[in-house]
Design an enzyme around this catalytic site. Structure first.
Site, short mmCIF file in Angstrom:
data_model
loop_
_atom_site.label_atom_id
_atom_site.label_comp_id
_atom_site.label_asym_id
_atom_site.label_seq_id
_atom_site.Cartn_x
_atom_site.Cartn_y
_atom_site.Cartn_z
N HIS A 1 0.86 -1.19 0.00
CA HIS A 1 0.00 0.00 0.00
C HIS A 1 0.89 1.24 0.00
O HIS A 1 1.96 1.25 0.61
CB HIS A 1 -0.91 -0.01 1.24
N GLU B 1 -3.99 2.17 -7.34
CA GLU B 1 -4.34 3.25 -6.43
C GLU B 1 -3.46 4.46 -6.68
O GLU B 1 -2.36 4.55 -6.12
CB GLU B 1 -4.16 2.78 -4.98
N GLY C 1 -10.99 2.87 1.28
CA GLY C 1 -10.62 3.25 2.63
C GLY C 1 -11.79 3.89 3.35
O GLY C 1 -12.68 3.21 3.86
P1 PGA Z 1 -9.64 6.04 0.33
O1 PGA Z 1 -8.42 5.02 0.57
O2 PGA Z 1 -10.77 5.22 -0.23
O3 PGA Z 1 -9.95 6.59 1.67
O4 PGA Z 1 -9.16 7.05 -0.66
C1 PGA Z 1 -8.13 4.00 -0.34
C2 PGA Z 1 -6.93 3.20 0.10
O5 PGA Z 1 -6.01 3.77 0.69
O6 PGA Z 1 -6.88 1.98 -0.13
#
Ligand code: PGA
Length: 249
Positions: free
Chosen positions: A92, A164, A231
């Site tokens: 991540h 991401e 997230g």
């Molecule tokens: P977010 O985070 O949906 O809050 O943008 C996604 C993630 O970090 O996997």
């Protein structure tokens, strides 16, 4: 043929009681088939969550690449197996940025996860500067190629990649569905170069970065996006159910 996944990444949120309350509240409302709902929870509550979840698949958020030894504060693949979790998020961007995880380290973690029958959710994505200077594909190619260097994929359905873009995480500024599709499609082409078309067509590629109940349907309608890694919006019971339902519609 690729079963969509909606994976909640809870990050450093929720106590054991909050997590169990969440699971008991959402489970009766989740789709019974056609998708997998996954929660990646803090390590300390994984065991209790696994025991209480019947529909939700449970995952960890990180794992050490070593099996045991003098690594204070770390959690090994053997320990994750012992809690009976199925998935583990690896690489991540928060781990890359705050804990100095390199492509090499992530490669070692993926190899170890597969060795222990844990399904990795491998995160890749460019930072804003890279998007702006037009090097997104170079970054994605490097991250994917290095992540999977020397790794044999026996069961492609057990490997998940999450695209991401770092600039979209936690910012409320999601990639457009076209940007997300373009990147996921490119990642699939990189996988095809390494493993061949057949394997690359079986690997699920998720989009993550400010996915919410408003943008989820459009993102999920894209051909190369097989679900979401979410997230903030995965912390709310009602939103999590809506996100999961959007994966089967
Ligand atoms: P977010 O985070 O949906 O809050 O943008 C996604 C993630 O970090 O996997």
């Amino acid at each position: 043929m690729r079963k969509p996944i909606l994976a909640g990444n809870w990050k450093m949120n929720k106590t054991r009681d909050e997590a169990i309350h969440f699971a008991l509240t959402v489970e009766p409302n989740l789709p019974k088939e056609g998708m997998e709902a996954v929660i990646c929870a803090p390590a300390i509550i994984l065991r209790d969550l696994v025991k209480r979840c019947e529909v939700i698949h449970v995952g960890a958020q990180n794992m050490n690449e070593n099996v045991s030894g003098a690594y204070t504060g770390e959690i090994s693949p053997v320990m994750l197996k012992d809690t009976k979790v199925e998935y583990v998020i690896l690489g991540h961007s928060e781990r890359r940025a705050y804990y100095n995880e390199t492509d090499e380290k992530i490669n070692a973690k993926i190899a170890r996860a597969l060795e222990y029958d844990l399904k990795p959710i491998v995160c890749v994505g460019e930072v804003l500067e890279e998007r702006e200077n037009g090097t997104t594909n170079d970054v994605l190619k490097r991250q994917v190629t290095k992540a999977f260097e020397g790794i044999v994929i026996a069961n492609p359905e057990n490997v998940v990649i999450a695209y991401e873009p770092v600039w979209a995480i936690g910012t409320g500024k999601s990639a457009s569905s076209e940007q997300a599709e373009e990147a996921c499609k490119f990642i699939r082409s990189v996988l095809a170069d390494i493993y061949g078309e057949e394997v690359s067509n079986e690997i699920r590629i998720l989009y993550g970065g400010s996915v919410n109940v408003k943008n989820v349907e459009e993102l999920m309608s894209m051909p190369d996006i097989d679900g979401g890694l979410v997230g903030g919006a995965s912390l709310k019971e009602a939103d999590f159910v809506t996100l999961c339902k959007a994966c089967v519609e």
